[in-house]
Write a protein that holds these residues in place. Structure first.
Motif, PDB file in Angstrom:
ATOM      1  N   ARG A 274      13.268 -10.700  19.870  1.00 52.80           N
ATOM      2  CA  ARG A 274      12.206 -11.252  18.721  1.00 52.80           C
ATOM      3  C   ARG A 274      11.048 -11.206  19.543  1.00 52.80           C
ATOM      4  O   ARG A 274       9.720 -11.004  19.004  1.00 52.80           O
ATOM      5  CB  ARG A 274      12.557 -12.691  18.899  1.00 52.80           C
ATOM      6  CG  ARG A 274      13.689 -13.046  18.109  1.00 52.80           C
ATOM      7  CD  ARG A 274      13.744 -14.670  17.491  1.00 52.80           C
ATOM      8  NE  ARG A 274      13.813 -15.519  18.687  1.00 52.80           N
ATOM      9  CZ  ARG A 274      15.195 -15.601  19.281  1.00 52.80           C
ATOM     10  NH1 ARG A 274      15.953 -15.212  18.930  1.00 52.80           N
ATOM     11  NH2 ARG A 274      14.818 -16.764  20.152  1.00 52.80           N
ATOM     12  N   GLU A 275      10.741 -11.033  20.784  1.00 50.39           N
ATOM     13  CA  GLU A 275       9.613 -10.842  21.357  1.00 50.39           C
ATOM     14  C   GLU A 275       9.104  -9.543  21.053  1.00 50.39           C
ATOM     15  O   GLU A 275       7.736  -9.273  20.733  1.00 50.39           O
ATOM     16  CB  GLU A 275       9.582 -11.111  22.954  1.00 50.39           C
ATOM     17  CG  GLU A 275       8.185 -10.884  23.957  1.00 50.39           C
ATOM     18  CD  GLU A 275       8.230 -11.541  25.137  1.00 50.39           C
ATOM     19  OE1 GLU A 275       7.190 -11.237  25.628  1.00 50.39           O
ATOM     20  OE2 GLU A 275       9.437 -11.867  25.465  1.00 50.39           O
ATOM     21  N   GLN A 276       9.492  -8.601  21.154  1.00 49.60           N
ATOM     22  CA  GLN A 276       9.309  -7.053  20.847  1.00 49.60           C
ATOM     23  C   GLN A 276       8.737  -7.431  19.245  1.00 49.60           C
ATOM     24  O   GLN A 276       7.583  -6.780  18.876  1.00 49.60           O
ATOM     25  CB  GLN A 276      10.207  -6.027  20.908  1.00 49.60           C
ATOM     26  CG  GLN A 276       9.635  -4.638  20.335  1.00 49.60           C
ATOM     27  CD  GLN A 276      10.890  -3.599  20.776  1.00 49.60           C
ATOM     28  OE1 GLN A 276      11.949  -4.010  21.166  1.00 49.60           O
ATOM     29  NE2 GLN A 276      10.380  -2.332  20.795  1.00 49.60           N
ATOM     30  N   ILE A 277       9.302  -7.823  18.461  1.00 52.19           N
ATOM     31  CA  ILE A 277       8.965  -7.976  17.058  1.00 52.19           C
ATOM     32  C   ILE A 277       7.578  -8.617  16.935  1.00 52.19           C
ATOM     33  O   ILE A 277       6.760  -8.459  16.028  1.00 52.19           O
ATOM     34  CB  ILE A 277       9.860  -8.542  15.963  1.00 52.19           C
ATOM     35  CG1 ILE A 277      11.015  -7.659  16.021  1.00 52.19           C
ATOM     36  CG2 ILE A 277       9.517  -8.974  14.770  1.00 52.19           C
ATOM     37  CD1 ILE A 277      12.441  -8.135  15.439  1.00 52.19           C
ATOM     38  N   LEU A 278       7.542  -9.798  17.570  1.00 56.45           N
ATOM     39  CA  LEU A 278       6.504 -10.753  17.404  1.00 56.45           C
ATOM     40  C   LEU A 278       5.020 -10.440  18.269  1.00 56.45           C
ATOM     41  O   LEU A 278       4.070 -10.831  18.016  1.00 56.45           O
ATOM     42  CB  LEU A 278       7.043 -12.152  17.725  1.00 56.45           C
ATOM     43  CG  LEU A 278       7.909 -12.960  16.764  1.00 56.45           C
ATOM     44  CD1 LEU A 278       8.251 -14.077  17.312  1.00 56.45           C
ATOM     45  CD2 LEU A 278       7.255 -13.292  15.342  1.00 56.45           C
ATOM     46  N   VAL A 279       5.501  -9.788  19.463  1.00 53.64           N
ATOM     47  CA  VAL A 279       4.526  -9.558  20.247  1.00 53.64           C
ATOM     48  C   VAL A 279       4.014  -8.170  20.701  1.00 53.64           C
ATOM     49  O   VAL A 279       2.931  -7.658  20.532  1.00 53.64           O
ATOM     50  CB  VAL A 279       4.847 -10.221  21.787  1.00 53.64           C
ATOM     51  CG1 VAL A 279       3.614 -10.360  22.562  1.00 53.64           C
ATOM     52  CG2 VAL A 279       5.090 -11.957  21.486  1.00 53.64           C
TER      53      VAL A 279
END
Length: 296
Positions: A274-279
Motif C-alpha cells: 500500500r505504501e508503494q501504491i500511495l507514496v
C-alpha cells in the motif's frame, strides 16, 4: 442536466493507517460559479465540491498529496485548476486538458502552477468534445518534452481505438479507472489482457479507481478486487490509487471515501505494498518536489 448523486461529505477515517505522504491520484474541483463559469453543455456540476472540501476529505483520510484533474465542464480554461493548486500547495499536482486552442503562454502558466499531465477523455457522454487522433499526437509532442505524463479515460469504449495512438511513445501513460473492463468476463476479458500487455512495456501505468462503480457483484466489490490484485502482482511499481472525488456522473449510491480507502486495503493487504501504491509510485510519476520518501 441529469440529476447525479452527490458525494458523501461525512468522510470517515479508514480502518487501516494511511502512510505519510500518501497521494490521491485523481480528484476534481469546482470553483465559484461567478468567477469560473462552466460550459453550457456541462454534464456534471457540483459547486460545493471546492478545493477546500477536497482538502477536508483528504485530511480525514490521512492524505497529504494529490492530483487535481481538470473537469470537463471548464474545457481548456484552467483558471479554476490553477487557483486550486495555489490553495492546495506544493503537495498537489494538476492534470490538464490540452489541445490546439491552448497556446504556449497558457501551457507555461499551467506548468508553473504545478500541472504535470495532460488528460484525454474518450467518455461517450462527451460526444462532440472527444479528442481526435491528430490532436492527441500534437498535444503529446508539446507536453512530453515538459516532463508531463499522458492520461487516458477510456471507460465505455474499446481501448484498441485509443492506445495505438501512444504505444510508440516513451512517455509515461496512465490508464484511468482500471481500464474499460468488462467485469462479466472476469480475467479472461480481452480488454484486461490488453492493459496488462501495456504494463509490461515499463512506461504504462494503471489507476485503481472506480472499482465500486464498475463492479457487477456490488458491495463489497469483490470482482473489482480480483482485477486490482492482478494489476498489483504484474506491475507493482506502476499502479496508482485514487478516490475520483467528488465521483462525477455517479448514479448512486456514492460510497464514502473512507470505504474506498478500505477497498484499497483489500486490494493490497500488505502495508508495504500500500505504501508503494500511495507514496512511492506517485512520488516518481508526479515529480513531487517537497521532500523525499523513505529509502531515497
Amino acid at each position: 442536466m441529469p440529476d447525479y448523486a452527490h458525494f458523501d461529505a461525512a468522510t470517515r477515517e479508514p480502518a487501516q493507517p494511511t502512510p505519510a505522504l500518501a497521494c490521491d491520484s485523481q480528484t476534481h474541483i469546482f470553483g465559484a460559479p461567478d468567477r469560473f463559469p462552466t460550459r453550457p453543455d456541462a454534464a456534471y456540476v457540483v459547486h460545493d465540491a471546492t478545493v477546500e472540501a477536497m482538502l477536508d476529505m483528504h485530511k480525514m483520510l490521512g492524505i497529504e498529496r494529490g492530483v487535481i484533474v481538470q473537469s470537463t465542464v471548464y474545457g481548456t480554461d484552467h483558471d479554476a485548476l490553477i487557483e486550486a493548486l495555489h490553495i492546495a500547495g506544493p503537495g498537489y499536482r494538476g492534470c490538464g486538458v490540452v489541445n490546439d486552442s491552448v497556446d504556449d503562454d497558457h501551457l507555461a502558466r499551467m506548468h508553473e502552477a504545478g500541472v504535470r499531465g495532460a488528460r484525454f477523455n474518450f467518455h461517450p457522454k462527451l460526444k462532440n468534445a472527444l479528442p481526435t487522433p491528430d490532436e492527441v499526437r500534437r498535444t503529446a509532442e508539446r507536453v512530453v518534452p515538459l516532463g508531463w505524463h499522458l492520461k487516458l479515460h477510456m471507460n465505455g469504449i474499446d481501448p484498441w481505438e485509443v492506445t495505438p495512438l501512444l504505444e510508440d511513445l516513451e512517455a509515461d501513460v496512465v490508464i484511468d479507472h482500471m481500464g474499460p473492463l468488462q467485469y462479466g468476463l472476469g480475467l479472461d476479458d480481452p480488454h484486461f489482457r490488453h492493459i496488462t500487455d501495456l504494463l509490461r512495456r515499463g512506461n504504462w501505468w494503471v489507476m485503481l479507481s472506480n472499482g465500486d462503480r464498475r463492479s457487477v457483484a456490488g458491495y463489497p466489490w469483490d470482482d473489482a478486487t480480483v482485477y486490482a490484485r492482478e494489476y498489483i502482482d504484474r506491475a507493482p511499481d506502476r499502479v496508482l490509487w485514487a478516490t475520483d472525488w467528488p465521483h462525477p456522473l455517479h448514479a448512486g449510491p456514492v460510497p464514502n471515501d473512507g470505504d474506498l480507502m478500505d477497498l484499497l486495503s483489500r486490494y493490497a493487504p500488505d502495508p508495504a505494498v500500500r505504501e508503494q501504491i500511495l507514496v512511492t509510485n506517485p512520488h516518481h510519476l508526479f515529480c513531487f518536489e517537497d521532500g523525499g520518501i523513505r529509502g531515497e
